[in-house]
Design an enzyme around this catalytic site. Structure first.
Site, PDB file in Angstrom:
ATOM      1  N   ASP A 363       0.305   3.453  -2.611  1.00 21.97           N
ATOM      2  CA  ASP A 363       0.841   2.956  -3.872  1.00 21.97           C
ATOM      3  C   ASP A 363       2.127   3.701  -4.215  1.00 21.97           C
ATOM      4  OD1 ASP A 363       0.522   1.485  -6.457  1.00 21.97           O
ATOM      5  OD2 ASP A 363       0.306   3.517  -7.252  1.00 21.97           O
ATOM      6  N   GLU A 399       3.962   0.773  -0.101  1.00 23.13           N
ATOM      7  CA  GLU A 399       4.520  -0.050  -1.166  1.00 23.13           C
ATOM      8  C   GLU A 399       5.874   0.593  -1.471  1.00 23.13           C
ATOM      9  OE1 GLU A 399       3.192  -1.843  -5.488  1.00 23.13           O
ATOM     10  OE2 GLU A 399       2.935   0.299  -5.150  1.00 23.13           O
TER      11      GLU A 399
END
Length: 719
Positions: A363, A399
């Protein structure tokens, strides 16, 4: 050495005197609480502490039994060894040091702290003013709070890592064959009729045979789980009757969250992994190493802040009271510090070696490549992963963005990494929506976005292609809503993205209009085919294959209810879509040309007298520059020649030659099938306008066929 017997606020009665605990110096490594068969070694990093107390509790974590001062301090690690301690021992820390927020220090020994290396947790956080290091009622984080937080916070549990893995073997799916399936442990099985009620929403529920069989039969290869690390529910959400459903609020990077267990045992996670591996499915974890659940300077003191705030977090250089907030969550982990970097890499290795996971999706991964001067693809963490013999052997997916300066880094990660490609998502949605001027961009995305990723020997698999993910609309909602509908989140519909490139096709939300329903189903097939047939690594959002809706909510992070849970009451359209996905995944694995290990460039190979990809206009000739720049171009063909060089060896391949025709016009386009050397006929493999007709249909070279508006056709050349 010092030993204290203390009273507990949990029960409000004095603690009986206990015998003095034997204690030895122990070792500064490994960090955490380590059972060696005879006792437990406790080791905690804190560069700026003046004293560390180990606090022991009863089995349920309610009663504090002892405080033991760790006797040794070696290389900024406090450590001691307890020969009486065993697996199951419940513990936490109190860390002494200066409370000087303006200097970056926020030590407060009144606050019980979680071990950053804890492998198991006991209890949940109960929000109370006592969990804050400052006097919450004052609103001033420079104040010092003396209330004890022990009865309100979770504790750590020593674990025995022993587990019989049997014949467990990693699937080791090659990147070229990888198809990712993103799902949520709780939401995927919470309503599944084959999962016994006590197991629904747990690791054990995900291991039920019927659940695994659905995933396996879809043809996907790798199950990507939203965060399973121990996390905290925000008080703001709890006050609204909501919860942190997605789990992007980590407080423990080594411990599975007990809310996903039916038995409160970490071995339940291992059993799930073993069952998925037995079905040939990889397990990838979505991990959150960019921030912690402690928030900004007004957040609670639960672990890292109280252990060594100035080391664990990035602080403003000239105002160390405040946190650098490149994550949007209040704080940013300081991976420039060697011990913080060690914690993250130790955590990753633990999940690979002890828990047998096959990879990670990071993330806000740009944070992990940040140094004080900004993002650096040669930064400490990224370099650590490249050279680490464990981490370099598993799948690493970034990401590649955060909200900090220069935070958007799609295509900028180093070799060995794959990246979520939001350019693919946005382009595919725009193209099938019919937006003008999107044809050229669409062509680039179908070729694994070589304009972004074709450098430094990176391969097409580096582009993780998706049109939907947990964050945003589901596939059904992309074709059913023009606007987000997030009222249930309690933020007056202000949260979530506004620019979704979605289209309701004439009616907002559900409809009984048969024409709109048919068109929506066709658009779903168009987008699924775009993902599963494009070069690169496809990723599907769980439930898209059966038409799951979130009722227009594009930010369901706080919805632990039927908005987010997969509905397993599947209608006829859902069953048809499942079969279509199976057809697509089967074609991808059947035809190597759809998963080439080299980027398709369209360059002419004089030695082999072939182009790897050609772009065909509706008239049957190659696309000209004017076709690409024409904003009205919405139909073209992608001709992938199976004779083109497939590896670094300059020789022709013997793959099938495929023609993929995409028509985003609202009406039929007459398309002339191109001539290819050695070809006699074109065979239709599928048509999104007529998915029920799975039988191949033959067409002559040079024949003109009708491509239905907003549909695509895949054809194979027969010699």
């Amino acid at each position: 050495m010092a030993l204290l017997v203390c009273s507990t606020e949990a029960l409000g009665v004095p603690v009986p005197t206990t015998p003095k605990t034997r204690l030895s110096e122990g070792l500064p490594h490994p960090l955490g609480a380590t059972w060696d068969g005879l006792g437990v070694n406790f080791a905690l990093f804190s560069a700026n502490a003046t004293k560390v107390e180990l606090c022991l509790f009863d089995d349920d974590g309610r009663r504090e039994l002892q405080r033991i001062e760790l006797p040794e301090f070696t290389d900024e690690v406090w450590h001691g060894y307890l020969p009486e301690a065993r697996p199951g021992t419940v513990y936490a820390y109190r860390v002494h040091g200066p409370y000087e927020p303006d200097s970056g220090h926020r030590f407060n020994h009144n606050k019980l702290l979680l071990d950053p290396y804890a492998k198991g947790l006991v209890g949940e956080l109960r929000w109370d003013p006592a969990v804050f290091g400052y006097t919450l009622e004052s609103g001033d984080d420079l104040t010092f709070d003396t209330r004890d937080s022990a009865r309100f916070v979770p504790k750590c549990r020593v674990i025995d890592p022993a587990f019989t893995w049997g014949h467990d073997a990693r699937p080791n799916v090659p990147w070229e064959r990888t198809i990712v399936y993103e799902t949520h442990v709780r939401g995927f099985t919470r309503r599944h009729p084959a999962v016994p009620e006590p197991l629904r929403g747990t690791f054990a529920g995900l291991a039920v045979a019927e659940v695994i069989d659905h995933i396996r039969r879809l043809g996907v290869t790798s199950v990507e789980l939203l965060p399973v690390h121990a996390f905290i529910n925000d008080s703001m959400l709890l006050d609204k009757g909501l919860t942190n459903y997605w789990g992007y609020n980590t407080i423990g990077f080594f411990a599975p969250d007990v809310r996903y267990t039916a038995t409160h045992a970490i071995n339940e996670f291992k059993e799930m992994v073993a069952h998925l591996h037995a079905a040939g499915l990889e397990v990838i974890l979505d991990v959150v190493y960019n921030h912690t659940a402690e928030g900004n300077e007004r957040g609670p003191t639960l672990s890292f802040r109280g252990i060594d705030n100035a080391s664990y977090y990035r602080l403003l250089p000239d105002q160390r009271r405040y946190y650098i907030n490149d994550t949007g969550t209040g704080n940013t982990l300081n991976l420039s510090h060697p011990r913080v970097l060690q914690m993250v890499t130790d955590s990753l290795r633990y999940w690979v070696t002890e828990m047998h996971v096959d990879g990670f999706r990071f993330d806000l991964a740009t944070i992990l490549g940040r140094e004080p001067y900004g993002f650096d693809e040669g930064g400490g963490f990224l370099d650590s992963c490249r050279q680490d013999p464990v981490l370099s052997s598993v799948k690493l997916i970034a990401e590649p963005w955060d909200i900090g300066p220069g935070g958007y880094q799609v295509g900028a990660f180093p070799p060995g990494w794959a990246e979520w490609n939001d350019r693919f998502r946005d382009t595919v949605r725009a193209f099938w929506k019919g937006d003008s001027g999107s044809a050229a961009e669409m062509a680039a995305r179908l070729c694994a976005s070589g304009d972004l990723f074709n450098r430094r020997g990176r391969k097409p698999w580096a582009s993780v292609n998706f049109v939907t993910a947990h964050d945003g609309f589901t596939l059904n909602d992309v074709v059913s809503y023009n606007e987000k509908h997030n009222a249930a989140n309690g933020e007056n519909n202000r949260d979530g993205h506004d620019h979704n490139r979605s289209w309701n096709h004439g009616t907002e939300g559900p409809t009984d209009d048969p024409d709109i329903r048919r068109l929506r189903e066709r658009q779903k097939r168009n987008m699924l085919a775009s993902v599963l047939l494009a070069q690169g690594t496809p990723m599907l959002l769980a439930g898209d294959e059966l038409g799951r809706t979130q009722r227009g909510n594009n930010n369901a992070y706080c919805q632990d209810n039927e908005i987010s849970w997969v509905d397993w009451e599947i209608d006829a359209d859902g069953h048809a879509l499942i079969e279509f996905v199976r057809r697509l995944t089967g074609l991808r694995q059947q035809y190597p040309i759809l998963r080439r290990g080299r980027f398709l460039t369209g360059e002419y190979n004089e030695e082999l007298a072939v182009k790897d990809v050609s772009w065909i206009a509706a008239g049957g000739s190659e696309m000209a520059q004017d076709d690409w720049t024409n904003p009205g171009t919405r139909c073209f063909g992608m001709l992938m020649d199976g004779r083109a060089q497939a590896t670094g060896i300059r020789r022709p391949a013997s793959d099938a030659t495929l023609l993929w025709i995409l028509n985003a016009h609202h009406d039929i386009v007459a398309f002339t099938l191109p001539r290819v050397t050695g070809g006699r006929r074109w065979m239709t493999m599928f048509d999104t306008a007529t998915p029920e007709r799975m039988r191949e249909h033959s067409h002559r070279i040079g024949e003109t066929i009708d491509i239905v508006g907003r549909s695509m056709v895949l054809l194979a050349l027969h010699a």
